[in-house]
Design a protein around this motif. Sequence first.
Motif, mmCIF file in Angstrom:
data_model
loop_
_atom_site.group_PDB
_atom_site.id
_atom_site.type_symbol
_atom_site.label_atom_id
_atom_site.label_comp_id
_atom_site.label_asym_id
_atom_site.label_seq_id
_atom_site.Cartn_x
_atom_site.Cartn_y
_atom_site.Cartn_z
ATOM 1 N N GLY A 176 124.174 186.017 10.195
ATOM 2 C CA GLY A 176 124.245 186.073 11.660
ATOM 3 C C GLY A 176 125.560 185.382 12.314
ATOM 4 N N GLU A 177 126.504 185.163 11.424
ATOM 5 C CA GLU A 177 127.582 184.395 12.046
ATOM 6 C C GLU A 177 128.495 185.285 12.900
ATOM 7 N N PHE A 178 128.394 186.602 12.951
ATOM 8 C CA PHE A 178 128.935 187.523 13.947
ATOM 9 C C PHE A 178 128.322 187.335 15.286
ATOM 10 N N THR A 179 126.983 187.300 15.436
ATOM 11 C CA THR A 179 126.413 187.131 16.740
ATOM 12 C C THR A 179 126.629 185.689 17.145
ATOM 13 N N LYS A 180 126.644 184.678 16.001
ATOM 14 C CA LYS A 180 126.700 183.304 16.488
ATOM 15 C C LYS A 180 128.235 183.123 17.252
ATOM 16 N N ARG A 181 129.218 183.923 16.668
ATOM 17 C CA ARG A 181 130.501 183.731 17.414
ATOM 18 C C ARG A 181 130.224 184.246 18.718
ATOM 19 N N ALA A 182 129.586 185.405 18.570
ATOM 20 C CA ALA A 182 129.566 186.161 20.160
ATOM 21 C C ALA A 182 128.977 185.243 21.048
ATOM 22 N N PHE A 183 127.985 184.334 20.666
ATOM 23 C CA PHE A 183 127.468 183.598 21.565
ATOM 24 C C PHE A 183 128.332 181.964 21.546
ATOM 25 N N LEU A 184 128.960 181.606 20.640
ATOM 26 C CA LEU A 184 129.863 180.553 20.936
ATOM 27 C C LEU A 184 131.086 180.946 21.715
ATOM 28 N N ASN A 185 131.582 182.100 21.544
ATOM 29 C CA ASN A 185 132.601 182.619 22.329
ATOM 30 C C ASN A 185 132.234 182.906 23.763
ATOM 31 N N GLY A 186 130.945 182.869 24.223
ATOM 32 C CA GLY A 186 130.519 183.228 25.581
ATOM 33 C C GLY A 186 130.458 184.533 25.783
ATOM 34 N N ARG A 187 130.132 185.483 24.915
ATOM 35 C CA ARG A 187 130.276 186.724 25.110
ATOM 36 C C ARG A 187 128.729 187.008 25.563
ATOM 37 N N ILE A 188 127.691 186.327 24.877
ATOM 38 C CA ILE A 188 126.339 186.539 25.207
ATOM 39 C C ILE A 188 125.672 185.071 25.273
ATOM 40 N N ASP A 189 124.846 184.994 25.707
ATOM 41 C CA ASP A 189 123.907 183.686 25.700
ATOM 42 C C ASP A 189 122.871 183.713 24.587
ATOM 43 N N LEU A 190 122.305 182.616 24.454
ATOM 44 C CA LEU A 190 121.324 182.227 23.345
ATOM 45 C C LEU A 190 120.240 183.309 23.313
ATOM 46 N N ALA A 191 119.671 183.665 24.354
ATOM 47 C CA ALA A 191 118.753 184.574 24.760
ATOM 48 C C ALA A 191 118.992 186.094 24.301
ATOM 49 N N GLN A 192 120.324 186.177 24.825
ATOM 50 C CA GLN A 192 120.768 187.444 24.501
ATOM 51 C C GLN A 192 120.774 187.710 22.781
ATOM 52 N N ALA A 193 121.543 186.774 22.193
ATOM 53 C CA ALA A 193 121.662 186.881 20.902
ATOM 54 C C ALA A 193 120.419 187.053 20.040
ATOM 55 N N GLU A 194 119.404 186.073 20.560
ATOM 56 C CA GLU A 194 118.066 186.225 19.901
ATOM 57 C C GLU A 194 117.500 187.945 20.021
ATOM 58 N N SER A 195 117.908 188.320 21.061
ATOM 59 C CA SER A 195 117.216 189.612 21.402
ATOM 60 C C SER A 195 118.079 190.763 20.538
ATOM 61 N N VAL A 196 119.085 190.198 19.940
ATOM 62 C CA VAL A 196 119.536 191.251 18.826
ATOM 63 C C VAL A 196 118.859 191.247 17.689
ATOM 64 N N ILE A 197 118.222 190.187 16.954
ATOM 65 C CA ILE A 197 117.030 190.189 15.819
ATOM 66 C C ILE A 197 115.976 191.108 16.381
#
Length: 460
Positions: A115-136
């Motif tokens: 999940g580190e790629f998506t985590k980085r997307a979140f930490l870098n403000g590309r997506i929020d947490l709910a959006q990151a979770e939707s990826v799974i």
Amino acid sequence: MLTDTIAAIATAVGESGIGIIRVSGEQAIAVVDKVFSAKRAIRLRECATHTLHLGYIIDPVSGEKVDEVLVSLMRRPKSFTGEDVVEINCHGGLVPLRKTLELLLKAGARMAEPGEFTKRAFLNGRIDLAQAESVIDIIRAKTDASLNVALGQLEGRLSERIRDVRRMIVELLAFIEANIDFPEEDIEEISRGEILARVETIRTAIADLLISAEQGRVYREGLRVVIVGRPNVGKSSLLNALLKEKRAIVTDIPGTTRDVLEEILNIRGIPVRIIDTAGIRETGDPIERIGVEKAQEYLNLADLVLLVLDAGEKLSAEDRRIIEMAQKKPTIVLINKTDLVEQRLNEQEVEELVIGAKILRISAKEELGLNELDEKIVEIVTGGSIKRESPLVSNIRHKIALEEAQANLADVVDACVAGVSLDCLAIDIREAWERLGEITGETVTEDIIDQIFSQFCIGK
Ligand code: GDP
């Protein structure tokens, strides 16, 4: 460390047309440049963003060719992670992928965590947490409808609504702040009325979101259904008849423990997980073979019970016992074998026993009544009304946060009516604001973040 460069195989392992390795981080382009030789004799570091390059992966030490590849270059910030990203399309075999990955690791990348790629997307403000979770959820979607719910979340539909509610809370807090400084009696009286009205509006907005949560959960996780009935009533025939047309194509879901066998059906877009109580399809009766206690456990797991009776037989003591066991759960009673000429079951008696449950006449053998069964299931999930808009809340974590915020606001109402001081009210209101921020990740702890991303697979 966010600045180091990570790499992982992003596609499923096995033989396939292509396999993709993803590289992300400050040195992503430099790392790939060390092992990639483009046919056009250019270096990636000189290339524009969002370009594609054909060439070879070459071991820089031995000079040996590893694979012919197509490399895509996406410079920050317009990439999935918000960092420089290079994706290498190799041939989809384990050897080219592994060898390429090894070379990248030697060239300075580090193996990505799950999940580190998506985590980085979140930490870098590309997506929020709910959006990151939707990826799974997108990856695991079982039906079109499940996919729609997840895509809506990725697009930020839920996040948008949460932000609206949080904005209303901030405005309320500002209003309270302004009034704390004017404690004169009559102004206080007016402001309390205003506070109550505003809290009510916020509570209604949260309640609206919660209404769809149960339906959302079903789309995300599937409706858990247990088929029960004494031996020979036709449970396995029913399951087989349902599977014939409606089996959903899904692979095993990583990370879920599966101590029970289950089959997933797609019933008008609703993923239905039929819990196969110790192999009802083999023969034999779950209640007898697995014992009453275990059967009860299965029933406890169920969102819906399909209780099968035999139209050709009188109601037996065992039928009655099973009816009684299922009583606590939403149940559809299926009177099976209605194709038989001789019908001995007294349906009036059944009706009296199963007050509240829906009763359907079917024939598993002749596949009669199965459409009506679908309709009933849809009715139960959607509460009778199929809304065109798909549910916004599907994740249990989000649901809990909404419920907690709602509880905080209920406390605010009580306290406000009881005349508790305005600054005390503000504490609970702020609490609700924080709970809602956990959904989008604005006020979330590192533990929660780690826990969410650890559910992802490597390469995501
Ligand atoms: P289970 O023990 O509850 O799983 O029952 P099965 O599915 O194994 O069925 C028991 C017997 O009933 C089999 O011989 C089936 O062919 C028969 N059966 C199942 N459903 C029907 C039906 O709808 N009509 C008729 N006539 N026979 C059925």
